[in-house]
Design an enzyme around this catalytic site. Structure first.
Site, short mmCIF file in Angstrom:
data_model
loop_
_atom_site.label_atom_id
_atom_site.label_comp_id
_atom_site.label_asym_id
_atom_site.label_seq_id
_atom_site.Cartn_x
_atom_site.Cartn_y
_atom_site.Cartn_z
N ALA A 1 1.36 -0.72 -0.08
CA ALA A 1 0.15 0.34 0.19
C ALA A 1 1.15 1.49 0.10
O ALA A 1 0.81 2.02 0.22
CB ALA A 1 -0.86 0.11 1.53
N CYS A 2 2.18 1.35 -0.82
CA CYS A 2 3.10 2.07 -0.52
C CYS A 2 2.45 3.09 -1.38
O CYS A 2 2.10 2.16 -2.81
CB CYS A 2 4.11 1.68 -0.90
SG CYS A 2 5.01 0.54 0.59
N THR A 3 2.85 4.59 -1.32
CA THR A 3 2.78 5.45 -2.78
C THR A 3 4.11 6.22 -2.21
O THR A 3 4.37 7.16 -1.80
CB THR A 3 1.65 6.39 -2.65
OG1 THR A 3 0.70 6.08 -2.59
CG2 THR A 3 1.21 7.27 -3.61
#
Length: 273
Positions: free
Chosen positions: A31-33
């Site tokens: 769930a990384c950005t």
């Protein structure tokens, strides 16, 4: 002094953005950005969330230039000597997940389930996936230099051992530099795919980057003032971040304060909340 100040601001945004993300333990991985902000007077700040599903036991490491390294992928491993010093964040103390070198060149690894590094040609020099990011920090000063080198002679990557929770290491790589240039590297169906351009300011997780761009183009046509997707899905985070990033003030003094709210808007809330 201005150039040094810019690099320090970039480093502060990168470290703080990473650290802020690690406080949230997700039930799902990936769930990384990553966010690239470019303001006036060429102020550049790179931020990212590390919304992983567990504590990665990370530390900050400082590496001087001149270190001799081995690709740790068997007898045909690549050997090199680092041209630039760097500061990195480790993941499980097994490799570099994020970092910046002394030239202001930044690299970030994010999870990508579709990654397929293929099988290297016989007798080809190979590199462990755990050293992919570090190789870039050690050898390149600008995005353009890295893109040209990799297009001419792509690295042959060997998947690392599964991380402690048993998940397979599948990642794509974003890079940015002190000029605001950007590129995304993905291995799809065994082939390296590179997206190079200053417009590639956002990276998330699945799907592959070309599909992310297509999905985002749809939301741009809808218009963020009409409707924005609000879930924590990768494509929704990508669209939401892209919309707000274009609307942040460009005053270089506000660079860090711009990256932080962008990061907060797409960080997944803790399931314990």
């Amino acid at each position: 002094m201005m150039r040094t100040g810019k690099r320090m601001l970039l480093l502060a945004a990168w470290v703080a953005g990473w650290a802020g993300g690690t406080g949230f333990m997700m039930q799902e991985a990936g769930a990384c950005t990553r966010i690239l902000y470019v303001g006036d007077r060429n102020m550049v700040a790179t931020g990212r969330n590390m919304d992983w599903n567990e504590d990665m036991m990370s530390n900050l490491w400082v590496f001087p230039r001149g270190i001799r390294r081995n690709g740790l992928a068997g007898p045909n491993s690549l050997d090199w000597q680092s041209r630039y010093g760097s500061v990195i964040v480790s993941g499980y103390e097994a490799g570099s997940t994020d970092g910046m070198n002394e030239k202001g060149f930044v690299a970030n690894l994010l999870f990508l389930a579709e990654s397929d590094y293929g099988k290297p040609p016989e007798n080809a020099k190979v590199l462990s996936l755990s050293l992919w990011l570090q190789y870039f920090l050690d050898n390149y000063a600008t995005v353009d230099e890295a893109v040209r080198a990799q297009r001419q002679s792509p690295l042959h990557l060997i998947s690392s051992k599964p991380i402690p929770n048993g998940k397979e290491s599948k990642v794509h790589l974003s890079i940015s530099d002190a000029t605001g240039d950007s590129a995304i590297f993905e291995y799809i169906d065994g082939k390296l795919v590179i997206h190079h351009g200053r417009d590639y300011k956002v990276m998330a997780n699945s799907p592959i980057y070309s599909k992310q761009l297509a999905i985002n183009a749809y939301w741009e046509e809808v218009g963020g003032t009409v409707f924005l997707p609000g879930t924590s899905r990768s494509a929704d985070r990508f669209a939401r971040t892209s919309f707000f990033l274009r609307r942040f003030p460009k005053n270089w003094r506000q660079a860090i304060s711009a990256v932080f709210p962008a990061r907060n808007m797409i960080t997944r809330p803790s399931p314990r909340c």
